[in-house]
Design an enzyme around this catalytic site. Structure first.
Site, PDB file in Angstrom:
ATOM      1  N   ARG A 194      10.142  41.168  78.159  1.00  0.00           N
ATOM      2  CA  ARG A 194      10.117  41.823  79.656  1.00  0.00           C
ATOM      3  C   ARG A 194      10.524  43.388  79.421  1.00  0.00           C
ATOM      4  O   ARG A 194      10.395  44.028  80.213  1.00  0.00           O
ATOM      5  CB  ARG A 194      11.317  40.929  80.230  1.00  0.00           C
ATOM      6  CG  ARG A 194      12.751  40.930  79.653  1.00  0.00           C
ATOM      7  CD  ARG A 194      13.505  39.703  79.811  1.00  0.00           C
ATOM      8  NE  ARG A 194      13.272  38.458  79.464  1.00  0.00           N
ATOM      9  CZ  ARG A 194      13.803  37.199  79.572  1.00  0.00           C
ATOM     10  NH1 ARG A 194      14.744  37.163  80.497  1.00  0.00           N
ATOM     11  NH2 ARG A 194      13.373  36.198  78.957  1.00  0.00           N
TER      12      ARG A 194
ATOM     13  N   GLU B 241      12.588  40.454  74.393  1.00  0.00           N
ATOM     14  CA  GLU B 241      12.175  41.676  74.323  1.00  0.00           C
ATOM     15  C   GLU B 241      11.056  41.909  75.068  1.00  0.00           C
ATOM     16  O   GLU B 241      10.361  43.228  75.721  1.00  0.00           O
ATOM     17  CB  GLU B 241      11.817  42.037  72.982  1.00  0.00           C
ATOM     18  CG  GLU B 241      10.520  41.403  72.114  1.00  0.00           C
ATOM     19  CD  GLU B 241      10.382  40.026  72.266  1.00  0.00           C
ATOM     20  OE1 GLU B 241      11.479  39.337  72.537  1.00  0.00           O
ATOM     21  OE2 GLU B 241       9.098  39.551  72.142  1.00  0.00           O
TER      22      GLU B 241
ATOM     23  N   ASP C 128      16.331  39.126  71.823  1.00  0.00           N
ATOM     24  CA  ASP C 128      15.005  38.220  71.683  1.00  0.00           C
ATOM     25  C   ASP C 128      14.386  37.987  73.048  1.00  0.00           C
ATOM     26  O   ASP C 128      13.308  37.545  72.947  1.00  0.00           O
ATOM     27  CB  ASP C 128      15.381  36.685  70.946  1.00  0.00           C
ATOM     28  CG  ASP C 128      14.168  36.114  70.601  1.00  0.00           C
ATOM     29  OD1 ASP C 128      13.283  36.690  70.510  1.00  0.00           O
ATOM     30  OD2 ASP C 128      14.493  34.871  70.438  1.00  0.00           O
TER      31      ASP C 128
ATOM     32  N   LYS D  44       1.382  41.570  77.123  1.00  0.00           N
ATOM     33  CA  LYS D  44       2.572  41.771  76.245  1.00  0.00           C
ATOM     34  C   LYS D  44       1.904  41.752  74.575  1.00  0.00           C
ATOM     35  O   LYS D  44       1.092  40.826  74.413  1.00  0.00           O
ATOM     36  CB  LYS D  44       3.517  40.456  76.182  1.00  0.00           C
ATOM     37  CG  LYS D  44       4.414  40.586  75.251  1.00  0.00           C
ATOM     38  CD  LYS D  44       5.491  39.303  75.275  1.00  0.00           C
ATOM     39  CE  LYS D  44       6.530  39.161  74.142  1.00  0.00           C
ATOM     40  NZ  LYS D  44       7.326  38.162  74.035  1.00  0.00           N
TER      41      LYS D  44
ATOM     42  N   LYS E  87      15.691  34.968  65.273  1.00  0.00           N
ATOM     43  CA  LYS E  87      15.240  33.573  65.623  1.00  0.00           C
ATOM     44  C   LYS E  87      15.449  32.563  64.313  1.00  0.00           C
ATOM     45  O   LYS E  87      15.559  33.106  63.053  1.00  0.00           O
ATOM     46  CB  LYS E  87      13.763  33.489  65.817  1.00  0.00           C
ATOM     47  CG  LYS E  87      13.417  34.026  67.157  1.00  0.00           C
ATOM     48  CD  LYS E  87      11.686  34.060  67.288  1.00  0.00           C
ATOM     49  CE  LYS E  87      11.391  34.417  68.728  1.00  0.00           C
ATOM     50  NZ  LYS E  87      11.881  33.708  69.773  1.00  0.00           N
TER      51      LYS E  87
ATOM     52  N   ASP F  58       7.604  38.652  66.429  1.00  0.00           N
ATOM     53  CA  ASP F  58       8.828  38.531  67.363  1.00  0.00           C
ATOM     54  C   ASP F  58       9.572  37.984  66.435  1.00  0.00           C
ATOM     55  O   ASP F  58       9.612  36.841  66.324  1.00  0.00           O
ATOM     56  CB  ASP F  58       8.639  38.043  68.435  1.00  0.00           C
ATOM     57  CG  ASP F  58       9.858  37.643  69.407  1.00  0.00           C
ATOM     58  OD1 ASP F  58      10.915  38.459  68.987  1.00  0.00           O
ATOM     59  OD2 ASP F  58       9.821  37.162  70.333  1.00  0.00           O
TER      60      ASP F  58
ATOM     61  N   ASP G 155       2.503  36.250  69.395  1.00  0.00           N
ATOM     62  CA  ASP G 155       3.384  37.110  70.493  1.00  0.00           C
ATOM     63  C   ASP G 155       2.449  38.270  70.883  1.00  0.00           C
ATOM     64  O   ASP G 155       2.874  38.794  71.918  1.00  0.00           O
ATOM     65  CB  ASP G 155       4.745  37.339  70.098  1.00  0.00           C
ATOM     66  CG  ASP G 155       5.797  37.075  71.191  1.00  0.00           C
ATOM     67  OD1 ASP G 155       5.516  36.538  72.115  1.00  0.00           O
ATOM     68  OD2 ASP G 155       6.878  37.736  71.025  1.00  0.00           O
TER      69      ASP G 155
HETATM   70  N1  BES Z   1       7.969  35.368  72.249  1.00  0.00           N
HETATM   71  C1  BES Z   1       9.090  34.553  72.770  1.00  0.00           C
HETATM   72  C2  BES Z   1       8.956  33.467  73.652  1.00  0.00           C
HETATM   73  C3  BES Z   1       8.348  32.334  73.022  1.00  0.00           C
HETATM   74  C4  BES Z   1       9.200  31.415  72.087  1.00  0.00           C
HETATM   75  C5  BES Z   1       6.884  31.754  73.036  1.00  0.00           C
HETATM   76  C6  BES Z   1       8.438  30.263  71.508  1.00  0.00           C
HETATM   77  C7  BES Z   1       6.372  30.768  72.626  1.00  0.00           C
HETATM   78  C8  BES Z   1       7.153  29.921  71.869  1.00  0.00           C
HETATM   79  C9  BES Z   1      10.160  35.433  73.719  1.00  0.00           C
HETATM   80  O1  BES Z   1      10.087  36.805  73.090  1.00  0.00           O
HETATM   81  C10 BES Z   1      11.451  34.997  73.558  1.00  0.00           C
HETATM   82  O2  BES Z   1      12.223  34.938  72.463  1.00  0.00           O
HETATM   83  N2  BES Z   1      12.180  34.354  74.560  1.00  0.00           N
HETATM   84  C11 BES Z   1      13.338  33.829  74.658  1.00  0.00           C
HETATM   85  C12 BES Z   1      14.103  34.392  75.641  1.00  0.00           C
HETATM   86  C13 BES Z   1      15.518  34.194  75.789  1.00  0.00           C
HETATM   87  C14 BES Z   1      16.345  34.848  74.632  1.00  0.00           C
HETATM   88  C15 BES Z   1      16.124  34.459  77.032  1.00  0.00           C
HETATM   89  C16 BES Z   1      13.194  32.585  74.631  1.00  0.00           C
HETATM   90  O3  BES Z   1      12.434  32.083  75.472  1.00  0.00           O
HETATM   91  O4  BES Z   1      13.941  31.892  73.768  1.00  0.00           O
HETATM   92 ZN    ZN Z   2       8.558  37.522  72.123  1.00  0.00          ZN
HETATM   93 MN    MN Z   3      11.586  37.235  71.609  1.00  0.00          MN
END
Ligand code: BES
Ligand code: ZN
Ligand code: MN
Length: 495
Positions: free
Chosen positions: A353, A351, A349, A267, A279, A272, A290
């Site tokens: 996947r 994104e 968010d 990835k 966020k 992000d 990220d």
């Molecule tokens: N890059 C983030 C995951 C992340 C967040 C990694 C904080 C480390 C610390 C990912 O793109 C994301 O935002 N995931 C969301 C998914 C949700 C919207 C289903 C998450 O984990 O909040």
């Molecule tokens: Zn992300």
């Molecule tokens: Mn995200």
């Protein structure tokens, strides 16, 4: 940094600093004993006075020890002899390296590699000593206007082994440790760079550079190519950014042309923000990390090229920013993935996947022997496993076992998470084939379930490194994980 292996009399080692271990019963290790004997029991005298008690991870620096060729002697506490295992060995090494950094020594001789460890051989001890030294001396200074004033850097490190017969084995492990360490350093550097420098275009340039240096075949696909391939999902994430997306493809050929490769998919979200599902502001700077999955693919490609593994490996990185914008993808938008399946983007968010699914379809063309994706995919992974283990998901138990074992050897451990059909239930959409999110419960698992719908053509594993790719707080920075795990996985495959 230069490394070498030696056996022989520690008291005669000419070096800026010689590092020896002490157990918590004040029992001297073989090298400590040799120094003690040569110095008329100088070490035992220090211990008797109570200045060091051998507690795990403590250190004491001695100057002018009589009759010793080294300028300094560093005592390192090893804790209880009966409990001395892999974890204690690593703790002691870490403490030794921190103490070494505080000295002005430019050469060091580390004798901890002579200590017996259950289940681990000389090669393992040497490799981990190299990794600990390189890790301990790593600094990311290139964005400072002036290089920070520092002590004389450590230039030469000798690792001491008990027997001459161990030298040959040690030297092989030394080369391996250095290759993995160089890979990890590249991964950390890319991760630590700010997102205004480390853009998708920058990553693409770095891939080309890596290819030139290490004989990889590199191909960069841009927006037009992605459109032709029908990567509607990847392109949806990239819509909101002024930075053009790149699909980076790196091929390493170490085996016969037609041998099916292992594919690594990382990835590469260079920043992000969450997009329209934006966020909160706190700690958002950390979303420059990220792209650590992508960085780990770069680092692993470098490590295996340095080791010249007899294996074919292809690294694929979808790289983009995730930004809010008038042109950005919106919650509720429906996109068609390269696989033909349609996805309702309920949360912009989620994104990672969305870019990975198209890259995972893309690698089908290689008819890969196995595919491993690496991603800072979910905050829920941090809640589940903290910052210790990487989450491992797989559609193949044998592949999962290989990766778990590699993680154990590399001391870059993963934990097997379930990917049962029961968890697929949450991914239901009234409008498209499925959505990109389910309910909050088990968020890392439903993310893996989403990816599993694009990986039916090959044995596949997914590493969620959200908790392990970087550290927050005072020690903020990329860790270089899971390059060691991936390198050992590929080492095993090449054997
Ligand atoms: N890059 C983030 C995951 C992340 C967040 C990694 C904080 C480390 C610390 C990912 O793109 C994301 O935002 N995931 C969301 C998914 C949700 C919207 C289903 C998450 O984990 O909040
Ligand atoms: Zn992300
Ligand atoms: Mn995200």
């Amino acid at each position: 940094m230069e490394f070498s292996i030696k056996s022989g009399s520690p008291e005669k080692q000419r070096s800026g600093c010689i590092v020896v271990g002490i157990f918590d019963t004040r029992k001297l290790t073989p090298s400590a004993q040799a120094l003690d004997g040569a110095s008329r029991h100088f070490l035992n005298e220090v211990l008797r006075r109570g200045d060091h008690d051998g507690k795990l991870g403590t250190t004491l620096l001695l100057h002018r020890v009589p009759q010793i060729s080294a300028d300094r002697v560093l005592l390192v506490g090893l804790g209880r002899e009966r409990e001395f295992g892999e974890a204690a060995y690593r703790t002691a090494l870490g403490a030794a390296v921190r103490a070494l950094r505080a000295t002005g020594a430019s050469e060091a001789c580390i004798c901890l590699t002579e200590l017996a460890l259950k289940r681990r051989d000389t090669a393992w001890k040497v490799e981990h000593a190299v990794l600990a030294v390189v890790e301990g001396f790593y600094r990311f200074d290139r964005m400072k206007s002036k290089p920070p004033e520092s002590k004389r850097p450590l230039r030469k490190v000798t690792l001491h082994v008990g027997k001459r017969a161990e030298i040959a084995e040690g030297e092989i492990a030394l080369a391996r440790g250095q290759a993995i360490a160089e890979g990890m350093t590249l991964t950390k550097d890319l991760g630590n760079l700010p997102a205004n420098i480390c853009t998708p275009t920058y990553l693409a340039e770095q891939a080309v550079e890596l290819g030139k240096r290490h004989g990889l075949k590199v191909e960069i696909l841009d927006q037009k190519d992605l459109e032709k391939l029908g990567m509607g999902s990847f392109l949806a994430v990239a819509r909101g950014s002024r930075q053009p997306p790149k699909l980076i493809v790196m091929e390493y050929h170490g085996a016969k042309r037609d041998a099916p490769p292992v594919a690594l998919v990382g990835k590469g979200v260079t920043f992000d923000t969450g997009g329209i599902s934006i966020k909160p502001a706190a700690e958002m700077d950390e979303m420059k990390f990220d792209m650590c999955g992508a960085a780990s693919v770069f680092g692993t490609m470098k490590a295996i090229a340095l080791m010249r593994l007899p294996l074919n490996v292809v690294g694929v990185v979808p790289a983009t920013e995730n930004m809010p914008d008038g042109n950005a993808v919106k919650p509720g938008d429906i996109v068609t993935t390269m696989s033909g399946q349609t996805v309702e983007i309920l949360n912009t968010d989620a994104e990672g996947r969305l870019i990975l699914c198209d890259a995972l379809t893309y690698v089908e063309k290689y008819k890969p022997a196995a595919v491993v994706d690496i991603a800072t995919l979910t905050g829920a992974m941090v809640i589940a496993l903290g910052h210790v283990a990487t989450g491992l998901f797989s559609n193949s138990d044998p592949l999962a076992r290989e990766l778990l074992a590699a993680g154990e050897t590399a001391w870059d451990r993963a934990w097997h998470m379930p990917l049962w059909d029961d968890y697929q239930e949450g991914l239901k959409s009234n409008f498209a084939d499925f959505p990109n999110i389910a309910s909050r419960a088990g968020g890392s698992i439903t993310a893996a379930c989403f990816l599993s719908r694009f990986t039916k053509a090959y044995p596949w594993a997914h590493l969620d490194i959200a908790g392990t790719a970087w550290k927050s707080g005072a020690e903020k920075g990329a860790t270089g994980r899971p390059v060691a795990l991936l390198s050992h996985f590929l080492l095993r495959r090449a054997a």
